[in-house]
Design an enzyme around this catalytic site. Structure first.
Site, PDB file in Angstrom:
ATOM      1  N   ASP A 216       0.855  -1.184   0.000  1.00  0.00           N
ATOM      2  CA  ASP A 216       0.000   0.000   0.000  1.00  0.00           C
ATOM      3  C   ASP A 216       0.894   1.239   0.000  1.00  0.00           C
ATOM      4  OD1 ASP A 216      -3.081   0.748   0.602  1.00  0.00           O
ATOM      5  OD2 ASP A 216      -1.746   2.213   1.545  1.00  0.00           O
ATOM      6  N   GLU A 259      -4.700   2.458  -4.231  1.00  0.00           N
ATOM      7  CA  GLU A 259      -3.238   2.435  -4.223  1.00  0.00           C
ATOM      8  C   GLU A 259      -2.711   1.165  -3.580  1.00  0.00           C
ATOM      9  OE1 GLU A 259      -4.521   4.783  -0.527  1.00  0.00           O
ATOM     10  OE2 GLU A 259      -5.156   4.600  -2.621  1.00  0.00           O
TER      11      GLU A 259
END
Length: 355
Positions: A216, A259
């Protein structure tokens, strides 16, 4: 397995949905071929064409086996290869003894082959089919009819081949679009359960370990806010390229969130996966994205445990990623495989990434 009811239950998986539609196509072609041929068995028997009646009975038996096995076993009897053999023999023999009446059945049979067999096998089967029918027509009909029959049957096969080829390309393209992220080209969530389950099966059957890594990007919202969403998209694309450069062909890269990325690593232990995760984080933070956008990443690594489901496996990795975020980001945390008898977690302490 009920073929007719399976498509709805598999519609969330594009690959299985396409497979379900193909099975329905095979099912209906054999079903309606059976309905059309059964009366012909009686007609040919009454005309004392006993050999042709026997061949048509074999055709019907093959159709019943295909239909039955598709409905109750989910398997394709002999992969459909008995259909072209019986179709060629029946159409050629019927044309030889019945003239134009038998010839009419060659056209739908030739078209059906392109939807029952792989394209190359269908092309080869139809070349044989047209050649046999051309020989029979040359022997049975005047020269003018021979040329008309040969060219019309050949054109019928050509048009059917083009249509089947385009349908196949369309299916492949729709599957690709449905299973990949349009921005990065990574796999999306539609394939996640199947791929994780396949690794679990390898673990259960053969004892082969697999790992998954969750990554992440840290503070990615600031990138969008400061440089704009177009720059954020470029960062995600570059992120994908950097990840792919470190992966093997057998590894699977997913984008499972805005993301957030996931990597499935077959034949990889927790220790090996942990080493790769550190290398990935180092390569991401080593140089800026675009001109001066510096990115760090938090990651977790989880090896599949025996007896767990894919959702449990993924949840363990997700919890470890949460720990990496809460401990300061830009680090790798290994997920616990299970609770030890004394209640202690056997995973390693989180290790910050150093460049």
């Amino acid at each position: 397995m009920n073929t007719l009811s399976s498509t709805g239950s598999k519609s969330t998986n594009p690959t299985l949905a396409v497979l379900g539609f193909k099975r329905q196509l095979v099912y209906h072609l054999h079903f309606w071929a059976f309905i059309a041929v059964v009366p012909l068995v009686v007609v040919q028997w009454q005309q004392h064409h006993f050999l042709l009646s026997g061949l048509l009975i074999l055709f019907c038996v093959n159709a019943i086996l295909v239909i039955g096995l598709l409905r109750f076993r989910g398997t394709y009897f002999l992969k459909g290869r008995l259909f072209p053999l019986l179709a060629v023999v029946c159409a050629a023999y019927s044309t030889a003894i019945n003239g134009h009446t038998g010839l009419y059945w060659a056209y739908p049979a030739a078209s059906a082959l392109f939807f029952l067999l792989p394209l190359r096998e269908a092309i080869a089967s139809n070349i044989i089919f047209v050649s046999v029918m051309a020989v029979v027509s040359f022997m049975q009909f005047p020269e003018g009819d021979f040329w008309r029959i040969t060219f019309s049957l050949g054109l019928n096969c050509l048009f059917s081949m083009i249509f089947a080829w385009l349908v196949g390309k369309l299916q492949n393209e729709l599957t690709r679009l449905a299973t990949t992220d349009p921005l990065t080209g990574c796999l999306n969530r539609s394939r996640l359960a199947d791929i994780l389950n396949s690794q679990i099966q390898m673990r259960e059957r053969y004892g082969r370990v697999s790992c998954l890594i969750l990554l992440d990007l840290d503070y990615f919202k600031l990138v969008n806010d400061q440089w704009g969403h177009l720059a954020g998209d470029k960062v995600l694309k570059e992120m994908t390229l950097r990840l792919r450069a470190r992966l093997r062909e057998s590894d699977q890269l997913f984008r499972i969130g805005g993301e957030e990325f996931m990597i499935v690593l077959p034949e990889t232990s927790q220790q090996e996966g942990n080493l790769l995760a550190h290398q990935l984080l180092a390569s991401i933070s080593a140089r800026p994205f675009l001109e001066n956008i510096k990115i760090t990443t938090s990651a977790s690594i989880a090896e599949v445990s025996k007896g767990e489901t894919w959702s449990v496996w993924l949840n363990r990795a997700d919890q470890a990623l949460y720990d990496a975020k809460s401990l300061g980001r830009n680090r790798v945390v290994s997920a616990a495989s299970q609770l030890a008898p004394d209640g202690q977690r056997p995973d390693e302490f989180p290790t910050p990434v150093t460049s």
